[in-house]
Design a protein around this motif. Structure first.
Motif, PDB file in Angstrom:
ATOM      1  N   VAL A  46       0.860  -1.184   0.000  1.00 46.78           N
ATOM      2  CA  VAL A  46       0.000   0.000   0.000  1.00 46.78           C
ATOM      3  C   VAL A  46       0.902   1.242   0.000  1.00 46.78           C
ATOM      4  N   GLU A 103       1.137  -3.383   4.676  1.00 48.45           N
ATOM      5  CA  GLU A 103       0.864  -2.020   5.141  1.00 48.45           C
ATOM      6  C   GLU A 103       2.006  -1.533   6.023  1.00 48.45           C
ATOM      7  N   ASP A 104       2.222  -0.218   6.009  1.00 48.41           N
ATOM      8  CA  ASP A 104       3.200   0.345   6.926  1.00 48.41           C
ATOM      9  C   ASP A 104       2.665   0.318   8.353  1.00 48.41           C
TER      10      ASP A 104
HETATM   11 MG    MG Z   1      -0.489   3.606   4.439  1.00 49.68          MG
END
Ligand code: MG
Ligand code: 5GP
Length: 372
Positions: A46, A103-104
């Motif tokens: 993402v 995702e981070d």
């Molecule tokens: Mg993000």
């Protein structure tokens, strides 16, 4: 790791070092290798925040896999907007695939929940969620987070791909927003002879505070003929009191000179309830507040003896005369009573026994400060 950094208008302090992040990614990758060795998973990163995490995870994945990216944003500045924007970039058939969303950070969970629904609608066999950071306190959704690297408290972070309004993505360590509410702002009081100056010096060192003595601030501004100093002097020369507004503006300038301060010790200000209110306003404008009024308490007779003793060597005329000394102590209590009452109402008044050795008194003050 650098100490404090500034991005745009905000300050950030070191939070998670790169080696800790690497260890967490190792562990996520180990589990992915174990679970998905024969699945030819499609990793979907993402953007933008997850770019570093994706690269690190994919480097560690030892079996067939594919990598793709999508883009969306649910965040503006430091506050979640509670809305997930349109998804861009999903340009392939994902039906029947095992998708791993990379995702981070998972915060409210809005993003991963929406993505997971979209991917399932498109016929994925399985959707797994892997995130580098996870904020359990902020998470409001049901879906399972299959893999997460590090759980963090509900604080805004930057670095390792994560940004604050565009900056900070290139940092290899993670920093957290420095909240100025953590500042320790003390209003320090003590009758003449109580050892206030000595304790201010010790506390300043011990807690990394900036000591703002109103007397020193006045002398500095007048000596350097700053705009405010010149203005203050014009009142003093006429034998008038310097208006609070001038004083508070000088204090404001002192506070602004020390943006990295852990807090301030105010000494000689406030003297009146109106000044206390101005100080509160000043600190509120910096996102902070007065943490406590700390007053050293020493019996009058002890003070008189101490000051007379000091008068023998200090040469200060106001330390030599017992009548003068008693009057100074009385003035102190008359002035302080109002402020004691003001801060007591806010549960911010702390009287500390000021009789004893320097270290002993510091310990008593520290006990109060550590509890704030
Ligand atoms: Mg993000
Ligand atoms: P959620 O949809 O779970 O609330 O938020 C996910 C997205 O919000 C993340 O992909 C990230 O872009 C952003 N976000 C959430 N928390 C933080 C944070 O602490 N720092 C930064 N820089 N972005 C965050």
């Amino acid at each position: 790791m650098d100490s404090m950094i500034k991005l745009h208008d905000l300050q950030f302090v070191p939070f998670i070092a790169e080696n800790e992040i690497q260890t967490a990614i190792d562990s996520v990758a180990d589990r992915l290798n174990k679970d998905l060795s024969d699945k030819n998973p499609l990793f979907i990163g993402v953007l933008n925040g997850a770019f570093m995490f994706v690269s690190e995870v994919v480097k560690r994945f030892k079996f067939d896999c594919e990598v793709s990216f999508i883009k969306l944003a649910s965040y503006q500045g430091t506050e979640t907007t509670n809305q997930v924007n349109k998804l861009i970039g999903l340009d392939r058939d994902i039906s029947g695939r095992t998708v791993v969303v990379l995702e981070d950070i998972v915060d409210t969970g809005n993003t991963i929940t929406a993505l997971s629904e979209v991917f399932k609608d498109q016929g994925c066999e399985d959707v797994k969620i892997a995130t580098l950071f996870f904020k359990p306190e902020a998470y409001t959704k049901k879906i399972k987070i299959d893999y997460f690297g590090i759980e963090i408290p509900n604080k805004f972070i930057v670095g390792y791909g994560l940004d604050y309004n565009g900056l900070g993505r290139n940092l290899t360590d993670v920093y957290q927003l420095k909240s100025s509410y953590n500042m320790t702002n003390l209003v320090l009081f003590g009758p003449p002879g109580a050892g206030k100056g000595t304790q201010a010096e010790v506390l300043k060192q011990k807690y990394d505070l900036v000591h703002i003595s109103t007397g020193d601030v006045f002398r500095y501004n007048i000596k350097n003929a700053t705009e405010l100093g010149t203005l203050a002097k014009s009142y003093i020369d006429k034998g008038q009191l310097v208006p609070d507004e001038v004083t508070i503006n000088m204090l404001n300038a002192e506070v602004d000179k020390n943006p990295q301060a852990q807090g301030f010790i105010f000494d000689g200000f406030p003297r009146t309830e109106a000044q206390a209110a101005s100080l509160q306003e000043l600190l509120t404008s910096k996102g902070s507040e007065v943490s406590a009024m700390v007053a050293l308490e020493v019996d009058d007779e002890v003070l008189v003896q101490r000051l007379l003793e000091r008068g023998k060597t200090s040469g200060r005329p106001d330390d030599a005369d017992e009548g003068v000394i008693r009057n100074r102590i009385k003035v102190y209590y008359d002035e302080t009573a109002i402020l004691k009452n003001y801060y007591q109402k806010q549960h911010k008044y702390f009287g500390v026994d000021g009789v004893g050795g320097i270290d002993e008194i510091t310990d008593r003050l520290s006990a109060v400060i550590d509890e704030l």
